[in-house]
Scaffold this motif. Structure first.
Motif, PDB file in Angstrom:
ATOM      1  N   ILE A  33       0.687  -0.997   0.106  1.00 45.60           N
ATOM      2  CA  ILE A  33      -0.027  -0.003   0.101  1.00 45.60           C
ATOM      3  C   ILE A  33       0.940   1.111  -0.021  1.00 45.60           C
ATOM      4  O   ILE A  33       2.068   1.298   0.866  1.00 45.60           O
ATOM      5  CB  ILE A  33      -0.616   0.096   1.169  1.00 45.60           C
ATOM      6  CG1 ILE A  33      -1.565  -1.383   1.259  1.00 45.60           C
ATOM      7  CG2 ILE A  33      -1.731   1.376   1.292  1.00 45.60           C
ATOM      8  CD1 ILE A  33      -2.483  -1.410   2.441  1.00 45.60           C
ATOM      9  N   SER A  34       0.530   2.156  -1.091  1.00 43.52           N
ATOM     10  CA  SER A  34       1.373   3.427  -0.786  1.00 43.52           C
ATOM     11  C   SER A  34       0.390   4.567  -0.329  1.00 43.52           C
ATOM     12  O   SER A  34      -0.806   4.654  -0.498  1.00 43.52           O
ATOM     13  CB  SER A  34       1.745   3.842  -2.223  1.00 43.52           C
ATOM     14  OG  SER A  34       0.833   4.057  -3.007  1.00 43.52           O
ATOM     15  N   ASP A 195      16.610  10.026  -2.757  1.00 47.17           N
ATOM     16  CA  ASP A 195      16.298   9.634  -1.449  1.00 47.17           C
ATOM     17  C   ASP A 195      14.863  10.591  -0.824  1.00 47.17           C
ATOM     18  O   ASP A 195      14.977  11.820  -0.785  1.00 47.17           O
ATOM     19  CB  ASP A 195      17.444  10.026  -0.297  1.00 47.17           C
ATOM     20  CG  ASP A 195      17.179   9.351   0.964  1.00 47.17           C
ATOM     21  OD1 ASP A 195      16.221   8.490   1.245  1.00 47.17           O
ATOM     22  OD2 ASP A 195      17.963   9.863   1.983  1.00 47.17           O
ATOM     23  N   GLY A 196      13.970   9.779  -0.486  1.00 48.36           N
ATOM     24  CA  GLY A 196      12.874  10.321   0.125  1.00 48.36           C
ATOM     25  C   GLY A 196      11.797  10.678  -0.956  1.00 48.36           C
ATOM     26  O   GLY A 196      10.708  10.922  -0.278  1.00 48.36           O
ATOM     27  N   ILE A 289      14.297   0.291 -10.683  1.00 49.00           N
ATOM     28  CA  ILE A 289      14.192   1.652  -9.904  1.00 49.00           C
ATOM     29  C   ILE A 289      15.564   1.671  -9.140  1.00 49.00           C
ATOM     30  O   ILE A 289      15.909   0.848  -8.606  1.00 49.00           O
ATOM     31  CB  ILE A 289      13.087   1.518  -8.881  1.00 49.00           C
ATOM     32  CG1 ILE A 289      11.684   1.171  -9.653  1.00 49.00           C
ATOM     33  CG2 ILE A 289      12.933   2.714  -8.248  1.00 49.00           C
ATOM     34  CD1 ILE A 289      11.132   2.106 -10.605  1.00 49.00           C
ATOM     35  N   PHE A 290      16.238   2.784  -9.584  1.00 46.32           N
ATOM     36  CA  PHE A 290      17.453   3.046  -8.835  1.00 46.32           C
ATOM     37  C   PHE A 290      17.133   4.180  -7.927  1.00 46.32           C
ATOM     38  O   PHE A 290      16.912   5.268  -8.013  1.00 46.32           O
ATOM     39  CB  PHE A 290      18.550   3.459 -10.088  1.00 46.32           C
ATOM     40  CG  PHE A 290      20.053   3.568  -9.246  1.00 46.32           C
ATOM     41  CD1 PHE A 290      20.737   2.642  -9.377  1.00 46.32           C
ATOM     42  CD2 PHE A 290      20.152   4.847  -8.602  1.00 46.32           C
ATOM     43  CE1 PHE A 290      22.074   2.697  -8.738  1.00 46.32           C
ATOM     44  CE2 PHE A 290      21.656   5.051  -8.085  1.00 46.32           C
ATOM     45  CZ  PHE A 290      22.506   3.806  -8.395  1.00 46.32           C
ATOM     46  N   GLN A 291      17.249   3.490  -6.464  1.00 49.01           N
ATOM     47  CA  GLN A 291      16.849   4.646  -5.511  1.00 49.01           C
ATOM     48  C   GLN A 291      18.036   4.809  -4.635  1.00 49.01           C
ATOM     49  O   GLN A 291      18.695   3.885  -4.217  1.00 49.01           O
ATOM     50  CB  GLN A 291      15.897   3.695  -4.587  1.00 49.01           C
ATOM     51  CG  GLN A 291      15.169   4.789  -3.656  1.00 49.01           C
ATOM     52  CD  GLN A 291      13.996   3.835  -2.626  1.00 49.01           C
ATOM     53  OE1 GLN A 291      14.273   2.734  -2.398  1.00 49.01           O
ATOM     54  NE2 GLN A 291      13.388   4.615  -2.427  1.00 49.01           N
ATOM     55  N   PRO A 298      12.939   5.374   3.594  1.00 48.66           N
ATOM     56  CA  PRO A 298      11.493   5.118   3.381  1.00 48.66           C
ATOM     57  C   PRO A 298      11.946   4.306   1.736  1.00 48.66           C
ATOM     58  O   PRO A 298      12.651   4.749   0.878  1.00 48.66           O
ATOM     59  CB  PRO A 298      10.747   5.937   3.094  1.00 48.66           C
ATOM     60  CG  PRO A 298      11.274   7.310   4.111  1.00 48.66           C
ATOM     61  CD  PRO A 298      12.786   6.854   3.906  1.00 48.66           C
ATOM     62  N   ALA A 299      11.403   2.901   1.662  1.00 46.97           N
ATOM     63  CA  ALA A 299      11.622   2.108   0.566  1.00 46.97           C
ATOM     64  C   ALA A 299      10.693   2.367  -0.445  1.00 46.97           C
ATOM     65  O   ALA A 299       9.569   2.648   0.078  1.00 46.97           O
ATOM     66  CB  ALA A 299      11.727   0.690   0.877  1.00 46.97           C
TER      67      ALA A 299
END
Length: 984
Positions: A33-34, A195-196, A289-291, A298-299
């Motif tokens: 869930i987002s 990030d974030g 997805i490069f995070q 937060p992932a």
């Protein structure tokens, strides 16, 4: 607690010999869930999450697990049959309608199997539900008809009988049908997330990426200029730069891959949603997805991306501290399982290995997504439309063709046809081949096929590569089983014990004809079934007694010396089976016509091999077995397998196959329950393999071309729960096997001329190895087979065949297929015995008895410090790290003997003498003599020469053979190739 312990012990015991079968390695389904900044739920979805933390490796010491299952699944050079075997060669195509009036097309070609002189028929059946492919053996004396081929494909009833299509243009249409299986080139999205960032609008709005992101793109592929690009473009504009000026592109194992990189696609400051970027990445099936950021930040969740088309997300994080990448995979719930499974932990320090793993994972993921209902239904509708349209175009032309030609069999011309007809047929064939070859060349140039097949796999050692075990084995093998590192073989000359590099030892003479055997080292037992018909019996021997006869070289046993070893009530048996796990008791089910005889032997620690010397037992163990009960069946069983229940108390089962069905029989009550009914006219039962997934029993049912997995639930109220389950699945072989072997994650099917290797978890094809004159010998631990050629890991023969103009074509009336010399000239060619180590297949060290019944060849080395000699046997049970450690330690010890340089003249004088070693009976070691000091200097020079030479250099090999043996008193032979050490 006892229930869980018993289940785990069964699965662990089986895992030691087959590896582990668990779908947990491929992740678990979670509801993701987002939410927005205020905590309100935006989107939710069910995804299978793979993070490599299933804990499957927690029980193994570091270094024992090796990832061997990083393979492309269903590779095009094994699945695109029409392009590979048919196009550009003389073949026959047929059209017809089934009983439901659905049209179908059938293509048949007689070709050589990968240039191995094995002629066989390749057949493809096109229907609206998809394609079906099978191989059928070629026989010069037996005619193969269209109906027999369709019957093998379970198509027996027709509304209209098949008729042959002679027009060469049919090849274009059939190639279009094959292309519906999916593209050979791929486009993947790459989305950069800071990030974030928790929404797709934020991620798509990043104009540039970080330095680590740029290094990641450089790892994936090359930066190319789109304008004027002539390769695979993946939907990008290569004329007007409307989709950006540059992109990332690569070629991996023959597949062209274009990456849709978010920071390289056009950016619009006015459009916050970045529609142009979403138009490409949002329509990709797979997205990376490069995070940025730490693990605690937060992932990413797939529900953050608003796309109904993207089914797989690969989350990549880079760790600057240890220069490593961490991978996590999200797959939409409906996507079938696909490999390779992530390692635990999913951290990659080798960047090249990470790249290969990611590309294989993404390609396999996109192929798996095409099997989801969303895509498969669209593909089925398209295929149905194309087949019906082609059928309507072809049927009017078929009525104009001579009916006599339509009734011909699979010979390219009619043998008794007039000359005029034969000339027309030859002209038609020439035009047919010319058009097919032109079409094949055009398709290759256009890039619609994997042209450079397996470009990166030639240097890679595949886990199924075989090792030579015994050369020039002249006997016919009936059955065999492994005994430690040796092989006990029943042949036409008697029962022989064979070990690698040692002469065979005869254990029983040829009067004892053994048809089935099991060597149980933990129980000190040898169980065999002898003779056939009324004289068939079950015999039991103590392995220690058999080994004693071998060591003392007493008289070889005959049939008449085994009267005391016969089990009662087993006369006339034609089949038997034992339980795979014998921790609590050994159970044997003996089939005597339609009766099953249940015999057990309680587990007794005193009878193990390790304690025989303490408490001697009677030579014959017959009295230790006890008869339990007799169960009657309706028909004699063809296949039998014992299935251990969850408690082991009144819930053990027997799976039997007879007539057209598989049944489960309760050992305690004798009640039988239908497990599976085969809906075909002819049934060829192959095997029923017991599989324990996470401690729960299951069965792999193999018959005809089909392999089906059925979950066997515990008994409830005296009856098993036999019902369809989401865990059940099935797949089809390309050829009918005569034996199937499980070595998880693989399942191997053995035919007379090939080994077909698939993944158990989804049935996807991994490799097909062509092995002429193949016969499976044993498979309880390591896999032994007899053949005239070994199994190689590369697919160079198949890749060469696709581009070679001289590849074998269908024989005409004047060119019959070339058969092996042995069949033509009646010569008996000696075959070799090969071994595929189970540890290579399952990817970790296997715990099993390693002691060989034959006396090992002990090689001793000496040290100046008087260290005890090092005993090394020709055993492949040692790991490579252990072998390297032994070699390094031995070399250091020998080099330590050299105190001062030896003049050349003195060295030459001493090398003329043979080095001698004197043994010390008190210490059991070998004492070094003065001449042993030469060893270190000679070995040092030899190592340098060996380091700068290659085994493939003929001049080096010739010089090495001509060298004097005395100049090489110490040799380290085949350290990395054969996993053995030979110290002279």
């Amino acid at each position: 607690l006892m229930k869980r312990f018993y289940c785990s012990s069964i699965s662990e015991d089986l895992g030691c010999r087959r590896g582990e079968f668990s779908r947990k390695h491929y992740g678990s389904v979670e509801l993701l869930i987002s939410s927005d900044a205020d905590g309100a739920i935006q989107r939710a979805g069910r995804f299978r999450v793979e993070n490599g933390s299933s804990g499957e490796n927690t029980n193994y010491t570091p270094g024992t697990w090796h990832r061997t299952d990083v393979h492309l699944e269903n590779p095009e050079y094994h699945t695109r049959w029409y392009f590979k075997y048919f196009l550009g060669k003389v073949h026959q195509n047929y059209i017809g309608t089934d009983a439901e009036k659905n049209p179908f097309f059938l293509s048949v070609v007689l070709s050589d199997q990968n240039n191995q002189r094995i002629p066989q028929y390749h057949s493809i059946l096109w229907r609206k539900t998809g394609t079906q492919k099978i191989c059928l053996p070629y026989s010069p004396t037996k005619t193969l008809s269209v109906k027999s081929i369709l019957s093998a494909m379970s198509l027996d009833k027709f509304e209209k009988s098949p008729r042959e299509i002679f027009h060469p243009e049919i090849q274009k249409d059939l190639l279009v049908l094959e292309e519906q299986e999916g593209s050979v080139n791929f486009k993947f999205g790459v989305l950069y997330a800071k990030d974030g960032q928790l929404t797709d609008d934020e991620m798509f709005s990043n104009e540039t990426g970080s330095e680590s992101f740029q290094r990641f793109l450089h790892l994936l592929g090359d930066t190319i200029t789109l304008k004027g690009w002539s390769g695979y473009r993946g939907g990008l504009d290569t004329k007007n730069d409307t989709t950006g000026t540059c992109s990332i592109y690569t070629v991996f194992q023959g597949h062209e891959i274009m990456f849709h990189v978010s920071t390289m696609l056009p950016y619009s400051r006015e459009n916050k949603q970045q529609v142009e970027r979403k138009r490409h990445i949002g329509n990709d099936i797979v997205t990376i997805i490069f995070q940025e950021g730490e693990e605690s930040s937060p992932a990413f969740k797939p529900s953050m991306i608003r796309s109904h088309f993207t089914h797989i997300f690969a989350l990549v994080r880079y760790n600057k501290q240890n220069d490593s990448y961490r991978l996590k995979i999200f797959s939409e719930e409906s996507v079938p399982l696909f490999g390779p499974p992530l390692p635990s932990p999913p951290v990659f320090t080798n960047h090249q290995e990470f790249r290969d793993f990611v590309l294989v994972k993404l390609i396999n993921g996109e192929k798996a997504t095409l099997e989801t209902p969303t895509f498969s239904q669209k593909r089925q509708r398209t295929l149905d439309m194309l087949i019906r349209s082609l059928y309507q175009d072809m049927m009017p032309d078929l009525h104009k063709v001579n009916n006599m030609l339509n009734r011909r069999s699979f010979s390219d011309v009619l043998p008794d046809s007039p000359k005029s007809t034969r000339k027309k047929e030859e002209a038609r064939q020439a035009e047919f081949v010319r058009l097919g070859q032109a079409l094949k060349l055009k398709t290759t140039v256009k890039g619609d096929t994997a042209a450079n097949l397996a470009t990166t796999s030639f240097c890679k050692k595949e886990p199924w590569e075989s090792q030579s075990f015994c050369s020039n084995f002249p006997h016919e093998v009936v059955c065999a089983d492994s005994w430690g590192q040796s092989l006990l073989v029943s042949t036409d000359a008697g029962i022989l014990l064979i070990d690698d590099g040692q002469p065979s030892v005869q254990v029983f003479d040829k009067t004892l004809q053994i048809k089935q055997m099991n060597v149980l080292e933990a129980l000190d037992l040898l169980i065999v079934r002898t003779d056939k018909g009324k004289d068939s019996r079950l015999l039991v021997f103590r392995l220690s007694a058999v080994q004693k006869d071998i060591e003392t070289k007493q008289i070889i046993r005959s049939k008449y010396d085994c009267r005391e070893n016969k089990l009662e009530r087993t006369k006339g048996c034609h089949l038997y089976a034992i339980n795979t796990h014998h921790g609590s008791e050994l159970r044997i089910v003996v089939a005597i016509r339609n009766k099953l005889l249940l015999v057990t032997k309680k587990y007794n620690p005193r009878n193990t091999v390790s304690s025989n010397s303490l408490l001697p037992s009677p030579e014959s163990p017959v009295e230790e077995f006890q008869y339990i009960r007799e169960i009657c069946l309706s028909d004699p069983p063809v296949v039998m397998t014992l299935v251990d229940g969850p408690t082991g108390d009144s819930d053990n089962m027997i799976c039997v196959a007879y007539r057209h069905q598989f049944d489960l029989v309760n050992e305690s009550t004798g009640e039988s329950y239908r497990l599976h009914h085969v809906e075909t006219n002819r049934v060829n039962f192959v095997a029923a393999i017991d599989v324990y997934e996470d401690g729960e029993a299951g069965l792999l049912l193999c018959y005809n071309y089909v392999c089906q997995y059925r979950k066997v639930y515990p008994f409830s109220g005296g009856s098993p729960l036999i019902q369809p389950s989401a865990y059940d699945f099935q797949f089809s072989w390309n050829q009918v096997p005569y034996a199937v072997v499980c070595a998880f994650p693989y399942v191997l099917a053995f035919t007379t001329d090939s080994i077909e290797i698939r993944l158990v978890v989804n049935g996807n094809l991994v490799h097909t190895a062509v092995v002429p004159e193949l016969q499976l010998v044993a498979s309880r631990s390591d896999i032994y087979f007899k053949a005239s050629a070994a199994v190689s890991g590369s697919s160079d023969s198949s890749s060469k065949e696709m581009s070679s103009k001289s590849s074998p074509q269908t024989p005409t009336a004047y060119e019959k297929p070339e058969c092996p010399l042995s069949s033509l000239e009646g010569e008996v060619l000696c075959k070799n015995l090969y071994k595929i180590p189970l540890s290579n297949l399952v990817g970790r060290s296997i715990e099993r008895p390693l002691k060989s019944p034959l006396a090992p060849r002990v090689i001793t080395t000496t040290t100046s410090s008087g260290i005890a000699s090092l005993a090394v046997t020709q055993s492949l049970s040692l790991s490579r790290m252990e072998i390297k450690e032994i070699a390094s330690r031995t070399r250091k010890e020998l080099l330590g003997l050299l105190d001062e340089p030896i003049p050349k003249t003195e060295s030459a004088q001493k090398q003329e003498k043979v080095p001698r070693r004197e043994s010390d009976p008190k210490k059991g070691a070998v004492r070094s003599t003065s001449s042993d000091r030469i060893i270190s200097s000679s070995f040092e020079g030899y190592s340098e020469r060996r380091h700068h030479s290659t085994s493939s250099d003929p001049d080096t090999l010739a010089n090495r053979e001509e060298s004097s043996p005395s100049s090489y008193p110490f040799q380290l032979i085949s350290l990395y190739d054969e996993d053995i050490i030979d110290l002279k």
